[in-house]
Write a protein that holds these residues in place. Structure first.
Motif, PDB file in Angstrom:
ATOM      1  N   SER A 113     -21.277  13.026  42.361  1.00  0.00           N
ATOM      2  CA  SER A 113     -21.279  14.049  41.310  1.00  0.00           C
ATOM      3  C   SER A 113     -20.248  13.730  40.233  1.00  0.00           C
ATOM      4  N   ALA A 114     -19.062  13.330  40.674  1.00  0.00           N
ATOM      5  CA  ALA A 114     -18.008  13.026  39.702  1.00  0.00           C
ATOM      6  C   ALA A 114     -18.426  11.851  38.823  1.00  0.00           C
ATOM      7  N   ARG A 115     -18.960  10.779  39.455  1.00  0.00           N
ATOM      8  CA  ARG A 115     -19.342   9.600  38.662  1.00  0.00           C
ATOM      9  C   ARG A 115     -20.445   9.944  37.672  1.00  0.00           C
ATOM     10  N   LEU A 116     -21.393  10.788  38.126  1.00  0.00           N
ATOM     11  CA  LEU A 116     -22.479  11.186  37.234  1.00  0.00           C
ATOM     12  C   LEU A 116     -21.956  11.984  36.038  1.00  0.00           C
ATOM     13  N   ALA A 117     -21.009  12.875  36.317  1.00  0.00           N
ATOM     14  CA  ALA A 117     -20.434  13.677  35.222  1.00  0.00           C
ATOM     15  C   ALA A 117     -19.743  12.776  34.203  1.00  0.00           C
ATOM     16  N   TYR A 118     -19.005  11.775  34.690  1.00  0.00           N
ATOM     17  CA  TYR A 118     -18.324  10.861  33.761  1.00  0.00           C
ATOM     18  C   TYR A 118     -19.356  10.028  33.009  1.00  0.00           C
ATOM     19  N   ARG A 119     -20.412   9.612  33.718  1.00  0.00           N
ATOM     20  CA  ARG A 119     -21.469   8.832  33.066  1.00  0.00           C
ATOM     21  C   ARG A 119     -22.098   9.632  31.932  1.00  0.00           C
ATOM     22  N   GLN A 120     -22.173  10.947  32.136  1.00  0.00           N
ATOM     23  CA  GLN A 120     -22.798  11.803  31.117  1.00  0.00           C
ATOM     24  C   GLN A 120     -21.821  12.216  30.026  1.00  0.00           C
ATOM     25  N   GLY A 121     -20.557  11.744  30.139  1.00  0.00           N
ATOM     26  CA  GLY A 121     -19.650  11.950  29.011  1.00  0.00           C
ATOM     27  C   GLY A 121     -18.402  12.759  29.284  1.00  0.00           C
ATOM     28  N   LEU A 122     -18.266  13.342  30.486  1.00  0.00           N
ATOM     29  CA  LEU A 122     -17.053  14.113  30.774  1.00  0.00           C
ATOM     30  C   LEU A 122     -15.830  13.197  30.721  1.00  0.00           C
ATOM     31  N   VAL A 123     -14.788  13.624  30.004  1.00  0.00           N
ATOM     32  CA  VAL A 123     -13.528  12.882  29.930  1.00  0.00           C
ATOM     33  C   VAL A 123     -12.417  13.766  30.490  1.00  0.00           C
ATOM     34  N   ALA A 124     -11.812  13.354  31.610  1.00  0.00           N
ATOM     35  CA  ALA A 124     -10.732  14.133  32.230  1.00  0.00           C
ATOM     36  C   ALA A 124     -10.035  13.258  33.256  1.00  0.00           C
ATOM     37  N   PRO A 125      -8.715  13.478  33.483  1.00  0.00           N
ATOM     38  CA  PRO A 125      -8.035  12.735  34.550  1.00  0.00           C
ATOM     39  C   PRO A 125      -8.689  13.040  35.901  1.00  0.00           C
ATOM     40  N   THR A 126      -8.625  12.087  36.812  1.00  0.00           N
ATOM     41  CA  THR A 126      -9.331  12.227  38.090  1.00  0.00           C
ATOM     42  C   THR A 126      -8.425  12.701  39.232  1.00  0.00           C
ATOM     43  N   ALA A 127      -7.151  12.990  38.951  1.00  0.00           N
ATOM     44  CA  ALA A 127      -6.258  13.446  40.034  1.00  0.00           C
ATOM     45  C   ALA A 127      -6.876  14.677  40.694  1.00  0.00           C
ATOM     46  N   GLY A 128      -6.954  14.657  42.013  1.00  0.00           N
ATOM     47  CA  GLY A 128      -7.473  15.807  42.749  1.00  0.00           C
ATOM     48  C   GLY A 128      -8.985  15.844  42.857  1.00  0.00           C
ATOM     49  N   VAL A 129      -9.701  14.928  42.186  1.00  0.00           N
ATOM     50  CA  VAL A 129     -11.169  14.900  42.241  1.00  0.00           C
ATOM     51  C   VAL A 129     -11.642  14.253  43.551  1.00  0.00           C
ATOM     52  N   ALA A 130     -12.687  14.810  44.155  1.00  0.00           N
ATOM     53  CA  ALA A 130     -13.286  14.264  45.387  1.00  0.00           C
ATOM     54  C   ALA A 130     -12.215  13.928  46.427  1.00  0.00           C
TER      55      ALA A 130
END
Lengths: 257, 257
Positions: free
Chosen positions: B6-23
């Protein structure tokens, strides 16, 4: 002179003997020297197969010195070398200077050796059979494929130590503290399960007896690059002869995780 | 779909945000892609500097897939990329496909990230300040020189976490279990001793407060390759933007020693 320096000097002067049990407490290393053109493939092979190929140092092209041992000459300070041509063992020699002169661009890789954790095994009261018998450790080609890299592929080579069933867990735990020098075993028990037909007929080194109540325990081995040289038909390589390692100045404890 | 997918897909679709704490519980990785001609220098640099540059995977030249994450596209699946030309930051972009097309022979290195041991730190009751504040981890260039390799040289970059004095030993012990993702700290205490003039002005990421009774603790950081790109004037490189990591499918525990 330290025990490591004395050992290297003796080998430089022509002594040929396995290094198991030599300079206890100091790390020993596997050696493979390859032409610059093959260095990338090999370093990537090592990165992809860190259990059999933990890299301790890499020389500059053409250099025969290392940060692991002051004043050492990698061309003369191992007891015995092997030279490989087109993937076949061409000769063994105690002095590799003429071979180094053949190729001015050799990059030399020094790779961790399971001898590093034999001292802590012995200190924990676990007999290391080949040291007790004064022979070389038995080594076997397995049916475990390494992850290929570029032109390099081949099977994992393992070393075997018979361990009392009640001490197998300790042997795993203690060797596991040293991930930079092969770490914990890759296989415990049935030799046939990893493609070893007869555990009393090693591919390299000497056979050792497995006594009643003991289990054969297998660790990834730094002879794996030699199996890759054979399997991949590498045009030119110099390696140590199995069990005839490079004795460094680095304390085993430096590789304690 | 897993949290990592889900996280990779969101970034692929353009989301820009630091990944600390993700997944949480899944390993994140630093990225650096270099032309084939620079790959040897970089892999050797990583071998010589394993604390800042623990290599988790290396792609084939031109490939943008990795064994660390099925179906991932390394050109699009990070939230933010940086492109470097002649050692200078040229631009940031959330989609690196056009850049990958510029050079058909890019070799991509995925490097361990200290986020991997933040989950076990938190589980042990040690607050990770930048996660608590929802910002990026503070990172600093130091006066600790990396061991050079070929054309590559540069200073070590570190990440900083303020830790209660009574928990510093636990933080060292817990992170030390993960040597493949930077491991134990490289420095505890005085920032000036490693060349950090003002701990409230990080070179990368966000400042975080150090409270009374806390000690700044510094870990080797996977932004070190970017500092080497700058110091060495590398002609072309693509990296992640600091704190904007590649989220893999690999469990953090896979890197537990």
């Amino acid at each position: 002179m330290t025990p490591a320096q004395s050992a290297r000097l003796a080998y430089r002067q022509g002594l040929v003997a396995p290094t198991a049990g030599v300079a206890p407490g100091l790390t020993q290393a596997n050696l493979i020297a390859l032409p610059r053109d093959w260095a990338w493939d090999f370093l990537l092979f090592a990165q992809r197969n860190p259990k059999p190929c933990p890299v301790l140092d890499v020389t500059e092209p053409g250099s025969f010195t290392t940060v692991l041992a002051q004043g050492a000459d990698l061309r003369t300070d191992l007891p015995l070398y092997r030279v490989w041509r087109d993937g076949r063992l061409a000769e063994e020699t105690p002095d590799a200077r003429a071979l180094w002169n053949e190729r001015p661009d050799l990059v030399t890789f020094l790779i961790g050796c399971s001898f590093t954790f034999e001292t802590p095994l012995a200190q924990a009261g676990i007999e290391v059979r080949h040291i007790a018998l004064g022979c070389n450790v038995p080594m076997f080609k397995t049916n475990i494929a390494c992850r290929p890299a570029g032109r390099l592929h081949g099977p994992m080579v393992v070393s075997m130590r018979p361990i009392a069933a009640s001490r197998v867990a300790d042997a795993c735990r203690i060797s596991g503290r040293y991930p930079g020098v092969h770490g914990a075993p890759v296989h415990v028990g049935d030799p046939a399960a990893i493609g070893i037909a007869d555990v009393q007929r090693p591919d390299f080194g000497d056979a050792v007896p497995i006594r009643a109540g003991e289990v054969p325990v297998f660790w990834a081995c730094g002879v794996t690059p030699q199996a890759a040289v054979m399997a991949s038909g590498v045009p030119f390589a110099i390696t140590h002869a199995p069990g005839h390692m490079f004795v460094t100045d680095v304390a085993d404890e430096a590789y304690h995780a």
